[in-house]
Structures are given as C-alpha cells and as structure tokens.
Design an enzyme around this catalytic site. Sequence first.
Site, mmCIF file in Angstrom:
data_model
loop_
_atom_site.group_PDB
_atom_site.id
_atom_site.type_symbol
_atom_site.label_atom_id
_atom_site.label_comp_id
_atom_site.label_asym_id
_atom_site.label_seq_id
_atom_site.Cartn_x
_atom_site.Cartn_y
_atom_site.Cartn_z
ATOM 1 N N PHE A 87 0.811 -1.229 0.000
ATOM 2 C CA PHE A 87 0.000 0.000 0.000
ATOM 3 C C PHE A 87 0.837 1.269 0.000
ATOM 4 O O PHE A 87 0.372 2.328 -0.418
ATOM 5 C CB PHE A 87 -0.942 0.009 1.225
ATOM 6 C CG PHE A 87 -0.267 0.386 2.519
ATOM 7 C CD1 PHE A 87 -0.014 1.726 2.824
ATOM 8 C CD2 PHE A 87 0.132 -0.577 3.438
ATOM 9 C CE1 PHE A 87 0.614 2.080 4.015
ATOM 10 C CE2 PHE A 87 0.762 -0.234 4.620
ATOM 11 C CZ PHE A 87 1.007 1.109 4.904
ATOM 12 N N LYS A 118 -1.043 -6.241 -9.834
ATOM 13 C CA LYS A 118 -2.043 -6.401 -8.766
ATOM 14 C C LYS A 118 -1.719 -5.341 -7.716
ATOM 15 O O LYS A 118 -0.793 -5.492 -6.933
ATOM 16 C CB LYS A 118 -1.941 -7.817 -8.172
ATOM 17 C CG LYS A 118 -3.211 -8.347 -7.542
ATOM 18 C CD LYS A 118 -3.663 -7.620 -6.302
ATOM 19 C CE LYS A 118 -2.862 -7.951 -5.069
ATOM 20 N NZ LYS A 118 -3.239 -7.089 -3.915
ATOM 21 N N GLU A 150 -4.952 -3.658 -2.210
ATOM 22 C CA GLU A 150 -6.390 -3.364 -2.072
ATOM 23 C C GLU A 150 -6.608 -2.149 -1.160
ATOM 24 O O GLU A 150 -7.699 -1.595 -1.116
ATOM 25 C CB GLU A 150 -7.153 -4.599 -1.565
ATOM 26 C CG GLU A 150 -6.809 -5.088 -0.174
ATOM 27 C CD GLU A 150 -5.565 -5.988 -0.135
ATOM 28 O OE1 GLU A 150 -4.607 -5.745 -0.889
ATOM 29 O OE2 GLU A 150 -5.560 -6.931 0.689
ATOM 30 N N SER A 173 4.942 -7.347 3.270
ATOM 31 C CA SER A 173 5.490 -7.759 4.562
ATOM 32 C C SER A 173 6.248 -9.082 4.433
ATOM 33 O O SER A 173 6.034 -9.851 3.487
ATOM 34 C CB SER A 173 4.350 -7.873 5.573
ATOM 35 O OG SER A 173 3.351 -8.716 5.045
ATOM 36 N N CYS A 204 9.759 1.045 3.698
ATOM 37 C CA CYS A 204 10.718 -0.021 4.009
ATOM 38 C C CYS A 204 12.082 0.596 4.264
ATOM 39 O O CYS A 204 12.993 -0.066 4.744
ATOM 40 C CB CYS A 204 10.772 -1.035 2.880
ATOM 41 S SG CYS A 204 11.450 -0.340 1.394
ATOM 42 N N GLU A 241 9.353 -4.609 13.150
ATOM 43 C CA GLU A 241 8.963 -3.499 12.271
ATOM 44 C C GLU A 241 7.683 -2.870 12.808
ATOM 45 O O GLU A 241 6.678 -3.565 12.994
ATOM 46 C CB GLU A 241 8.723 -4.016 10.839
ATOM 47 C CG GLU A 241 8.322 -2.907 9.883
ATOM 48 C CD GLU A 241 8.131 -3.385 8.433
ATOM 49 O OE1 GLU A 241 7.516 -4.439 8.218
ATOM 50 O OE2 GLU A 241 8.600 -2.674 7.528
HETATM 51 P P1 NAD Z 1 1.206 -6.769 2.873
HETATM 52 O O1 NAD Z 1 2.159 -7.899 2.965
HETATM 53 O O2 NAD Z 1 0.060 -6.738 3.817
HETATM 54 O O3 NAD Z 1 0.563 -6.707 1.405
HETATM 55 C C1 NAD Z 1 1.363 -6.725 0.252
HETATM 56 C C2 NAD Z 1 0.598 -7.419 -0.872
HETATM 57 O O4 NAD Z 1 0.374 -8.784 -0.505
HETATM 58 C C3 NAD Z 1 -0.759 -6.795 -1.143
HETATM 59 O O5 NAD Z 1 -0.932 -6.712 -2.540
HETATM 60 C C4 NAD Z 1 -1.749 -7.761 -0.503
HETATM 61 O O6 NAD Z 1 -2.955 -7.828 -1.221
HETATM 62 C C5 NAD Z 1 -1.026 -9.087 -0.537
HETATM 63 N N1 NAD Z 1 -1.288 -9.945 0.633
HETATM 64 C C6 NAD Z 1 -1.471 -9.542 1.917
HETATM 65 N N2 NAD Z 1 -1.631 -10.615 2.718
HETATM 66 C C7 NAD Z 1 -1.553 -11.710 1.929
HETATM 67 C C8 NAD Z 1 -1.628 -13.116 2.176
HETATM 68 N N3 NAD Z 1 -1.835 -13.591 3.388
HETATM 69 N N4 NAD Z 1 -1.497 -13.957 1.130
HETATM 70 C C9 NAD Z 1 -1.280 -13.487 -0.116
HETATM 71 N N5 NAD Z 1 -1.194 -12.162 -0.393
HETATM 72 C C10 NAD Z 1 -1.326 -11.286 0.603
HETATM 73 O O7 NAD Z 1 2.072 -5.422 2.963
HETATM 74 P P2 NAD Z 1 1.549 -3.925 3.080
HETATM 75 O O8 NAD Z 1 1.007 -3.714 4.454
HETATM 76 O O9 NAD Z 1 0.715 -3.575 1.916
HETATM 77 O O10 NAD Z 1 2.915 -3.120 2.920
HETATM 78 C C11 NAD Z 1 3.761 -2.842 4.008
HETATM 79 C C12 NAD Z 1 4.905 -3.830 4.069
HETATM 80 O O11 NAD Z 1 5.621 -3.814 2.841
HETATM 81 C C13 NAD Z 1 5.926 -3.464 5.127
HETATM 82 O O12 NAD Z 1 6.338 -4.630 5.786
HETATM 83 C C14 NAD Z 1 7.060 -2.841 4.342
HETATM 84 O O13 NAD Z 1 8.327 -2.905 4.958
HETATM 85 C C15 NAD Z 1 7.020 -3.662 3.100
HETATM 86 N N6 NAD Z 1 7.661 -2.976 1.987
HETATM 87 C C16 NAD Z 1 8.883 -3.427 1.606
HETATM 88 C C17 NAD Z 1 9.569 -2.794 0.602
HETATM 89 C C18 NAD Z 1 10.936 -3.294 0.189
HETATM 90 O O14 NAD Z 1 11.479 -2.777 -0.778
HETATM 91 N N7 NAD Z 1 11.514 -4.253 0.886
HETATM 92 C C19 NAD Z 1 9.001 -1.691 -0.050
HETATM 93 C C20 NAD Z 1 7.732 -1.266 0.359
HETATM 94 C C21 NAD Z 1 7.071 -1.916 1.388
#
Ligand code: NAD
Length: 485
Positions: free
Chosen positions: A151, A175, A178, A229, A284, A386
């Site tokens: 997000f 994708k 959401e 994550s 991140c 985190e």
């Molecule tokens: P998230 O893991 O909740 O969601 C990321 C994506 O995965 C979304 O598109 C979501 O729909 C999908 N998703 C969520 N839960 C899922 C599941 N159980 N099974 C399959 N798909 C699933 O992450 P977020 O809250 O949107 O973003 C924040 C996280 O992203 C933080 O941990 C941040 O550090 C990380 N992030 C990392 C980087 C990097 O370069 N390492 C960059 C940006 C964000």
Amino acid sequence: MTVKQCRNYINGEWVDSKATQTVDVRNPATGEIIGKVPLCGPSDVDAAVQAANQAFPDWRGTPPATRARVLFRLREVLEANFEEFSRVATMEAGKTIDEARAEMRRAFDMVERACGIPGLMLGSNLEDVARGVDCVAIRQPLGVFAAINPFNFPAMVPFWFWPFAVACGNTFVLKPSEQSPLCLQRILEVIDAEGIFPPGVLNLVNGGKDAVNAILEHPVIKGVSFVGSTNVARLVYRKCGETGKRVQAFGGAKNFMVVMPDADLKMTIPALVSSVYGCAGQRCLAGSVVQTVGAIHDPFVAAMTEAAAKFKVGNGLDESVQMGPVISAAHRARVLAYIEQGIAEGADLILDGRNPKVAPGGENGYFIGPCIFDNVKPHMTIAKEEIFGPVLAIMPLDSFDEALDIMNANPYGNATSIFTSSGKAAREFTYRADASMVGVNIGLAAPMSFFPFGGAKGSFFGDLKAHGPDAIEFFTDRKVVTTRW
Ligand code: NAD
C-alpha cells in the site's frame, strides 16, 4: 467526493470483476470512503494472464528500439499528469503532497531508464570458442510477468518492475494493494486513453489474498515481483519455487542508524528526521532505531526531540503539512499497541505523539504524531520488530562494535546509515553491516533507478533485485547459441 469503483484492465478494456466481494478504500486523512475495490479471484486473474499471453508474441517481435519509442511517449504522458497522480497517491496513501510528488519522480525515472532498452538488452559473443565455432548469448523476454504491490508506494513500487519488463518484450499483470489501488488505476486509465500499448501488454487485476494466490499458481506466469510484509514475501518465494517461477520478493524492514561521537549533528538531525518520519514511518526505508555511540547521546536526543516536536501533522494535501496519517484505523491501533509495549517494557517515551494536534477536517483521520523512545534496550520489542509508524527508538551504546553486533543480529537487513566524521569508521561500517543498502552521512537512501534496490536476510528473498542491471537479468533469459558453419 465521488466514490471510485475500481475495475480491472484486461486486453485494453476496462472490465467489471466477477468478484462479489468488495472492500472500501478510505482516505486515511479523513476516514472518508473514496473507492471500492473488488476482491478478484482466479477467473479474473486468468482472463488477464490469457490476454497478456496472447499479446506476447507480437510485442516480443516489436523491435526494442520501437518499444523504447513507446516508452518515450509514455514518459511524456505520465509527466503531463504528474500533479493529478500525486494528489491521488496522497488521498489514498496519506502521504504529504511533496512525498507523493517525490514518489512520482521516482516512478517516472524508471520509465526514463527503461527507454535505454536497446543498449541495456545487448547480449555478448565470442568468436572461436573452439576452432571455427562461435558463440553468442542473446537476451530474450520470457512471456507474462506479474507484480504484487504494497500500500505504501502505490505508484513507485509497481514502476520498479513493469516498465523494465515490457521494455524487454514481456507482457504484464499488475495487482495493486487493495488498500491503495486508485493511483495505479488512474495511471492505467491515462495510459489507456492515450493508446500507449497494444491491448494485452499491460493488464491490471484488483484484489487481495485470493488474487495473489491465483497469480502464484497460474501456470502461464513466468515470474513474480512481490513487495510487502516479510511473512507474505516468504510465502510468495516458496510458492514460486514450487511452481517454477522466477521470483523476487521484497519484505519488511527494521532499519538501524548509527550516530558516532564525531557526527556533525547539524547535518545529521535533518537527515534522521526525514528518514524516521517521512511517510509517517511507513516505508521499508524508514529509520526505526538510532544507536548513539558514547557522549553524543544527550546532545543528539535534545536536538532530535526539538526537531521532531515541531512537525506539522495533518492532511497531506495541505502544502504546509510535514507528516500525514498512517494508512488505516487498524494500522493506527497496531502502532499504538507497539508504543504501549515500549512503555510496558521500560523504555522512556520522551516525545508522545499519540494524540497529535491536527488541523480541522482531520478529526476522523488516522493520525499519530512523531514519537521518540529513549533508553531502548536491544531485547525490547520496539528495538526488534517493524513498527511501520512514526516511532523512533534511541539506543544509547558505548561502542561501534556493539552497535554493529546488535544491528546485524536483527532478522531484517534492508538499509542502514552511519553518521561520522571518520572515514575509517564509515569504511568499517560499510564493510561489516549486513544490510544491503548503506548510507554514510545521509539518511536511509533509496538507490536510484540505475542501481539495484533491495535488502538482505528477512527483507529480501531472491537474488536479482529491483531496477538497475538486475531488472534486465530478471526479465530476460540468456539464450546461448553455438554455431559452426
Ligand atoms: P502486505 O504484505 O500486507 O501486502 C502486500 C501485498 O500482498 C498486497 O498486494 C496484498 O494484497 C497481498 N497480501 C497480503 N496478505 C496476503 C496473504 N496472506 N497472502 C497473499 N497475499 C497477501 O504489505 P503492506 O502492508 O501492503 O505493505 C507494508 C509492508 O511492505 C511493510 O512490511 C514494508 O516494509 C514492506 N515494503 C517493503 C519494501 C521493500 O522494498 N523491501 C518496499 C515497500 C514496502
């Protein structure tokens, strides 16, 4: 404010999803519903993948120089809509308008870089690998790739991947998160209206977990770029391994920054303030723990607290606001729970942002002001996990070695910075830090598009990272042709 109904973009058409369930997209600065997003499943994903697969042979056969010209046009079209895209990103992700503008700059920068594809995709050759036998290695696109996005950077993160992938001749399925699907939706609407790509080259499917699983299991998809994550990154990495897909999975982070006794505080404080509180700590690359070494602790704490306390918190569309809200009520509650835990475990909350003063209109927003904990110990939860919010943990230490050992013991390894006047300390730090992105006298810095971006340990699963030369490796196969005439 109209409520935007998100649709899927498949084969050059905007189509309604077959999903029966939708979720609300809220403006985190006001709590208002600004969009509805369908939670798509396998049939929507399949339709997008089939369209991308059908578009692949012709797009692949389009000469790289012609594909580059398409990207040049894309760049102009994006640039013309820079401000509108920035405002949408602010409204759905809560960042300040300047943070959103910086995000668009970075996103468009990827397109500029991908315009160099004819040169970037060059192969290699060697005459006479055996007497009279020649060998060439050519780069070929593989087919359909997909990106699953978080997000917090609704535009920039997808742009880490898709411009390079399509420049290489692949076709793509996006994708979005959401929680923040509107910016990418708007960008694709503009791309569609301008007729930039042939139908099927670029597709978008909305949704959450089910859409992700359908992508991971789809037999036609050749590779997946995931950002989110760590738990989900690990799952994506494992599933792609099982189904034989290329994968790069970027996870969460816990970024440490070391302030040495000889640091120049005038330069250090502004860098740290923006690292810690930029995007309300939802990056991140957010600075989460500052390790002070020796006597600099007290002056550092005084200067940092003074700077953080002045922050103007509010709706990011107000140009004077310096920090916006966190993404949702649930995430706000999660960050507040970490603050409670920090207090319960004995750290000193010296700047309490739990009830920030917010300009009128923000009463229902998900705001947390800058928070600072001092005297944080390595075993405390706020020093290890985190938080993804505007919470800084200051850890006073006696030595540089101790700082490095604690930092390197953390399961994440995304980014780190050191502030010092000593070249020796900086060199030693760069050499020994386990994180993959290192700053010296600079806040946690995102590598530019011509360098790779990505972490280590629990922050990254895979080997080829985002953009830079890695992108060309990830999105192409190297075919070696050995010839005797
Ligand atoms: P998230 O893991 O909740 O969601 C990321 C994506 O995965 C979304 O598109 C979501 O729909 C999908 N998703 C969520 N839960 C899922 C599941 N159980 N099974 C399959 N798909 C699933 O992450 P977020 O809250 O949107 O973003 C924040 C996280 O992203 C933080 O941990 C941040 O550090 C990380 N992030 C990392 C980087 C990097 O370069 N390492 C960059 C940006 C964000």
